[in-house]
Design an enzyme around this catalytic site. Sequence first.
Site, PDB file in Angstrom:
ATOM      1  N   GLY A 106     -22.606  13.336 -30.982  1.00 29.30           N
ATOM      2  CA  GLY A 106     -22.075  12.305 -31.868  1.00 29.30           C
ATOM      3  C   GLY A 106     -22.918  11.041 -31.836  1.00 29.30           C
ATOM      4  N   HIS A 152     -47.087  -2.216 -10.853  1.00 28.85           N
ATOM      5  CA  HIS A 152     -46.683  -3.395 -11.620  1.00 28.85           C
ATOM      6  C   HIS A 152     -47.614  -3.587 -12.794  1.00 28.85           C
ATOM      7  CE1 HIS A 152     -45.151  -7.368 -12.536  1.00 28.85           C
ATOM      8  NE2 HIS A 152     -46.418  -7.781 -12.616  1.00 28.85           N
ATOM      9  N   GLU A 155     -33.263  39.240 -28.922  1.00 29.23           N
ATOM     10  CA  GLU A 155     -32.924  37.985 -29.617  1.00 29.23           C
ATOM     11  C   GLU A 155     -32.583  38.307 -31.070  1.00 29.23           C
ATOM     12  OE1 GLU A 155     -32.467  34.502 -28.907  1.00 29.23           O
ATOM     13  OE2 GLU A 155     -31.867  34.733 -31.007  1.00 29.23           O
TER      14      GLU A 155
HETATM   15  P1  FAD Z   1     -29.063  28.945 -26.261  1.00 30.04           P
HETATM   16  O1  FAD Z   1     -30.181  27.979 -26.292  1.00 30.04           O
HETATM   17  O2  FAD Z   1     -27.883  28.686 -27.115  1.00 30.04           O
HETATM   18  O3  FAD Z   1     -29.709  30.358 -26.644  1.00 30.04           O
HETATM   19  C1  FAD Z   1     -28.929  31.487 -26.838  1.00 30.04           C
HETATM   20  C2  FAD Z   1     -29.718  32.468 -27.683  1.00 30.04           C
HETATM   21  O4  FAD Z   1     -29.038  33.719 -27.655  1.00 30.04           O
HETATM   22  C3  FAD Z   1     -29.815  32.066 -29.145  1.00 30.04           C
HETATM   23  O5  FAD Z   1     -31.166  32.114 -29.573  1.00 30.04           O
HETATM   24  C4  FAD Z   1     -28.986  33.107 -29.887  1.00 30.04           C
HETATM   25  O6  FAD Z   1     -29.521  33.432 -31.163  1.00 30.04           O
HETATM   26  C5  FAD Z   1     -29.110  34.295 -28.944  1.00 30.04           C
HETATM   27  N1  FAD Z   1     -27.992  35.243 -29.038  1.00 30.04           N
HETATM   28  C6  FAD Z   1     -26.672  34.980 -29.021  1.00 30.04           C
HETATM   29  N2  FAD Z   1     -25.951  36.127 -29.054  1.00 30.04           N
HETATM   30  C7  FAD Z   1     -26.867  37.134 -29.100  1.00 30.04           C
HETATM   31  C8  FAD Z   1     -26.759  38.536 -29.129  1.00 30.04           C
HETATM   32  N3  FAD Z   1     -25.574  39.173 -29.061  1.00 30.04           N
HETATM   33  N4  FAD Z   1     -27.886  39.279 -29.207  1.00 30.04           N
HETATM   34  C9  FAD Z   1     -29.109  38.678 -29.246  1.00 30.04           C
HETATM   35  N5  FAD Z   1     -29.269  37.350 -29.199  1.00 30.04           N
HETATM   36  C10 FAD Z   1     -28.173  36.584 -29.108  1.00 30.04           C
HETATM   37  N6  FAD Z   1     -29.712  19.904 -23.954  1.00 30.04           N
HETATM   38  C11 FAD Z   1     -30.547  19.149 -23.218  1.00 30.04           C
HETATM   39  O7  FAD Z   1     -30.708  19.413 -22.024  1.00 30.04           O
HETATM   40  N7  FAD Z   1     -31.224  18.110 -23.769  1.00 30.04           N
HETATM   41  C12 FAD Z   1     -31.071  17.768 -25.062  1.00 30.04           C
HETATM   42  O8  FAD Z   1     -31.698  16.809 -25.531  1.00 30.04           O
HETATM   43  C13 FAD Z   1     -30.193  18.538 -25.863  1.00 30.04           C
HETATM   44  N8  FAD Z   1     -30.009  18.232 -27.158  1.00 30.04           N
HETATM   45  C14 FAD Z   1     -29.190  19.025 -27.917  1.00 30.04           C
HETATM   46  C15 FAD Z   1     -28.995  18.670 -29.249  1.00 30.04           C
HETATM   47  C16 FAD Z   1     -28.159  19.425 -30.045  1.00 30.04           C
HETATM   48  C17 FAD Z   1     -27.967  19.045 -31.496  1.00 30.04           C
HETATM   49  C18 FAD Z   1     -27.522  20.565 -29.497  1.00 30.04           C
HETATM   50  C19 FAD Z   1     -26.647  21.427 -30.372  1.00 30.04           C
HETATM   51  C20 FAD Z   1     -27.696  20.913 -28.173  1.00 30.04           C
HETATM   52  C21 FAD Z   1     -28.523  20.135 -27.364  1.00 30.04           C
HETATM   53  N9  FAD Z   1     -28.702  20.408 -26.017  1.00 30.04           N
HETATM   54  C22 FAD Z   1     -29.523  19.632 -25.261  1.00 30.04           C
HETATM   55  C23 FAD Z   1     -28.022  21.546 -25.371  1.00 30.04           C
HETATM   56  C24 FAD Z   1     -28.991  22.739 -25.224  1.00 30.04           C
HETATM   57  O9  FAD Z   1     -29.487  23.084 -26.490  1.00 30.04           O
HETATM   58  C25 FAD Z   1     -28.269  23.922 -24.597  1.00 30.04           C
HETATM   59  O10 FAD Z   1     -27.659  23.524 -23.387  1.00 30.04           O
HETATM   60  C26 FAD Z   1     -29.251  25.050 -24.295  1.00 30.04           C
HETATM   61  O11 FAD Z   1     -29.910  25.465 -25.472  1.00 30.04           O
HETATM   62  C27 FAD Z   1     -28.520  26.245 -23.672  1.00 30.04           C
HETATM   63  O12 FAD Z   1     -29.440  27.255 -23.412  1.00 30.04           O
HETATM   64  P2  FAD Z   1     -28.996  28.796 -23.340  1.00 30.04           P
HETATM   65  O13 FAD Z   1     -30.239  29.542 -23.010  1.00 30.04           O
HETATM   66  O14 FAD Z   1     -27.826  28.947 -22.467  1.00 30.04           O
HETATM   67  O15 FAD Z   1     -28.492  29.179 -24.797  1.00 30.04           O
HETATM   68  P1  NAD Z   2     -19.407  16.526 -25.885  1.00 30.52           P
HETATM   69  O1  NAD Z   2     -18.484  17.295 -25.042  1.00 30.52           O
HETATM   70  O2  NAD Z   2     -20.519  15.760 -25.269  1.00 30.52           O
HETATM   71  O3  NAD Z   2     -18.587  15.487 -26.771  1.00 30.52           O
HETATM   72  C1  NAD Z   2     -17.527  15.852 -27.597  1.00 30.52           C
HETATM   73  C2  NAD Z   2     -16.713  14.594 -27.855  1.00 30.52           C
HETATM   74  O4  NAD Z   2     -15.770  14.856 -28.856  1.00 30.52           O
HETATM   75  C3  NAD Z   2     -15.959  14.117 -26.626  1.00 30.52           C
HETATM   76  O5  NAD Z   2     -16.201  12.755 -26.444  1.00 30.52           O
HETATM   77  C4  NAD Z   2     -14.503  14.410 -26.976  1.00 30.52           C
HETATM   78  O6  NAD Z   2     -13.606  13.519 -26.369  1.00 30.52           O
HETATM   79  C5  NAD Z   2     -14.542  14.253 -28.479  1.00 30.52           C
HETATM   80  N1  NAD Z   2     -13.481  14.947 -29.201  1.00 30.52           N
HETATM   81  C6  NAD Z   2     -13.020  16.210 -28.991  1.00 30.52           C
HETATM   82  N2  NAD Z   2     -12.064  16.506 -29.895  1.00 30.52           N
HETATM   83  C7  NAD Z   2     -11.921  15.415 -30.696  1.00 30.52           C
HETATM   84  C8  NAD Z   2     -11.099  15.115 -31.803  1.00 30.52           C
HETATM   85  N3  NAD Z   2     -10.239  15.990 -32.273  1.00 30.52           N
HETATM   86  N4  NAD Z   2     -11.209  13.892 -32.361  1.00 30.52           N
HETATM   87  C9  NAD Z   2     -12.086  12.988 -31.883  1.00 30.52           C
HETATM   88  N5  NAD Z   2     -12.899  13.224 -30.834  1.00 30.52           N
HETATM   89  C10 NAD Z   2     -12.821  14.422 -30.247  1.00 30.52           C
HETATM   90  O7  NAD Z   2     -19.962  17.574 -26.958  1.00 30.52           O
HETATM   91  P2  NAD Z   2     -21.069  17.411 -28.074  1.00 30.52           P
HETATM   92  O8  NAD Z   2     -21.447  16.000 -28.254  1.00 30.52           O
HETATM   93  O9  NAD Z   2     -20.583  18.204 -29.227  1.00 30.52           O
HETATM   94  O10 NAD Z   2     -22.293  18.173 -27.403  1.00 30.52           O
HETATM   95  C11 NAD Z   2     -22.160  19.552 -27.005  1.00 30.52           C
HETATM   96  C12 NAD Z   2     -23.018  19.842 -25.812  1.00 30.52           C
HETATM   97  O11 NAD Z   2     -24.392  19.751 -26.147  1.00 30.52           O
HETATM   98  C13 NAD Z   2     -22.752  18.868 -24.696  1.00 30.52           C
HETATM   99  O12 NAD Z   2     -22.239  19.577 -23.603  1.00 30.52           O
HETATM  100  C14 NAD Z   2     -24.063  18.279 -24.335  1.00 30.52           C
HETATM  101  O13 NAD Z   2     -24.324  18.386 -22.967  1.00 30.52           O
HETATM  102  C15 NAD Z   2     -25.098  19.084 -25.121  1.00 30.52           C
HETATM  103  N6  NAD Z   2     -26.043  18.117 -25.702  1.00 30.52           N
HETATM  104  C16 NAD Z   2     -26.878  17.461 -24.848  1.00 30.52           C
HETATM  105  C17 NAD Z   2     -27.751  16.517 -25.347  1.00 30.52           C
HETATM  106  C18 NAD Z   2     -28.654  15.795 -24.401  1.00 30.52           C
HETATM  107  O14 NAD Z   2     -28.805  16.242 -23.270  1.00 30.52           O
HETATM  108  N7  NAD Z   2     -29.266  14.680 -24.810  1.00 30.52           N
HETATM  109  C19 NAD Z   2     -27.770  16.228 -26.698  1.00 30.52           C
HETATM  110  C20 NAD Z   2     -26.890  16.894 -27.532  1.00 30.52           C
HETATM  111  C21 NAD Z   2     -26.035  17.861 -27.016  1.00 30.52           C
END
Ligand code: FAD
Ligand code: NAD
Length: 474
Positions: free
Chosen positions: A188, A448, A36
């Site tokens: 968003g 309920h 990591e």
């Molecule tokens: P990641 O969690 O991205 O982990 C990848 C790890 O690899 C990182 O720690 C990175 O530092 C490490 N890494 C990368 N390259 C290297 C390298 N070359 N060497 C060593 N380490 C490396 N999903 C949900 O299901 N529910 C949610 O509520 C939700 N909310 C989100 C809110 C936000 C703002 C964002 C940005 C995402 C959210 N997601 C949510 C999406 C979720 O975070 C991701 O789908 C999930 O973390 C993906 O898991 P992963 O293990 O594939 O990768």
């Molecule tokens: P998203 O794909 O959910 O939404 C991106 C949005 O941006 C889309 O509605 C798209 O039409 C719009 N868009 C793209 N280009 C644009 C432009 N030029 N102008 C205006 N609108 C534009 O992606 P996200 O919201 O960035 O989230 C990224 C990933 O993280 C998602 O795949 C989501 O599954 C994950 N995530 C999950 C949760 C959760 O599970 N509660 C929370 C946060 C993020």
Amino acid sequence: MQTTTHFDVCIIGSGPGGYVAAIRAAQLGMSVAVVEKRGCFGGTCLNIGCIPSKAMLDSSEKYHTAGATFARHGIIADNLRIDLATMMSRKEKVVQTLVDGVAALLKSNHITTFSGIGRIASADTVTVLTPDGNISVHAGSIILATGSVPAQLPALPVDHELIVDSTDALSLDRVPRHLVVVGGGIIGVELASVWARLGAQTSIIEKMPQLAPGMDTQIARSLQRSLAGLGISMHLEAQVVECKRQAKTAVLQAKTKDGRIVDFPADKILIAVGRRPFTDGLGNDRVGIELNESTGRIMVDKGYQTSCRGVYAIGDLVHGPMLAHKAEDEGIAVAELLAGKPGHVNYDTIPSVIYTNPEVAYVGRTQEECRQQGIDYGAGIFHFKANGRALAADHADGFVKTLAERGSDRLLGVHIIGPNASELIVEAVTTMEYGGSAEDIARSVHAHPTYSEAVRESALAVDGRAIHAPPSNL
Ligand code: FAD
Ligand code: NAD
């Protein structure tokens, strides 16, 4: 170059995909190494994603609820104020607790960890780049779990000051006056909710005809109404035209659906237009790992093996929704497959949740998909305003929609906007996982008064049998 001993499996990345794969592989008796680069475990989800965003959503919701609804409960909460620094430090503590928890789990499972950038040197060797030199880790199998990073818009490059990404937007040091969110997807709408509740005048510019494209249209419209209730202005089918920058502010110009050019003053612009798989510097090209040309995702077979034998990939790097629980389940599946067990993930039953208020949660097909796929289905809708618990708790907005195949009654999808939707959806997931029917939910006793009675009533409504709704509503 220091060469380490041999491991059964080496995992690059410790997000929900990587650390869960590591724990499951260790449970199955494998010797496991995790690489990591972040300096702490848990990946995007724990550090800059799911967890900090939910902490901010919960804090901002408490503030907003106190101001907007306490008075009608007879609770007088004068002089409500925000101490943003305390809100942020609470969020950091939550993150730290969970990150420490993952470190403890890795340790107690006797997993060896390396801090540095992992790079594939060959099909059985990972080079770890550390400030103190490179380490060579040999492994029978390599699992890539390096996740994703925010996608960029070339016309609006993130400078982390005025134009920010989701990571920045989780740690702002003051509430923006005018926040413009580009992209009305999940990030968003969640982050717009946080800052609108805390007082920012918030606009969302979304290029598609609905928020969170792909979601059930009726739910999306209802979500839009609830966000409008927070004062968020939403512009669908709109496109950013230009960003005129001043020192610390900007005027973003967008072309709206009706062809007008509208000015959006902003002191923060959040770019939330999706995420891209992160393979930068990973060395995948050296060993011939194929990427999908249009998405940049690593191509894998049903067993998560890449085009390089012995190298596997999971989570946001590969096909499917970018969700933490999907990454976790793939982590478990790949570890079990490596151990010769029948690991698998059912991609038809992965739930999605949006943590707005009311929450949105859904699983399975939408009505639009059923129509497109020529499936003969029945739909039952039940509104929370007829649910006793929801009324008592003052959370009566929203509804549950159940879709079932006509004839077989097989559950096709459940779509919820309402209180605790994130928890309610699991009943639908479990029923679908067992190949169950709307009748299975309808015949199960639900306590309920609970929100879950609305799920049952919507299952009854598929056949026009909901008890607490007039027949004309069904
Ligand atoms: P990641 O969690 O991205 O982990 C990848 C790890 O690899 C990182 O720690 C990175 O530092 C490490 N890494 C990368 N390259 C290297 C390298 N070359 N060497 C060593 N380490 C490396 N999903 C949900 O299901 N529910 C949610 O509520 C939700 N909310 C989100 C809110 C936000 C703002 C964002 C940005 C995402 C959210 N997601 C949510 C999406 C979720 O975070 C991701 O789908 C999930 O973390 C993906 O898991 P992963 O293990 O594939 O990768
Ligand atoms: P998203 O794909 O959910 O939404 C991106 C949005 O941006 C889309 O509605 C798209 O039409 C719009 N868009 C793209 N280009 C644009 C432009 N030029 N102008 C205006 N609108 C534009 O992606 P996200 O919201 O960035 O989230 C990224 C990933 O993280 C998602 O795949 C989501 O599954 C994950 N995530 C999950 C949760 C959760 O599970 N509660 C929370 C946060 C993020």
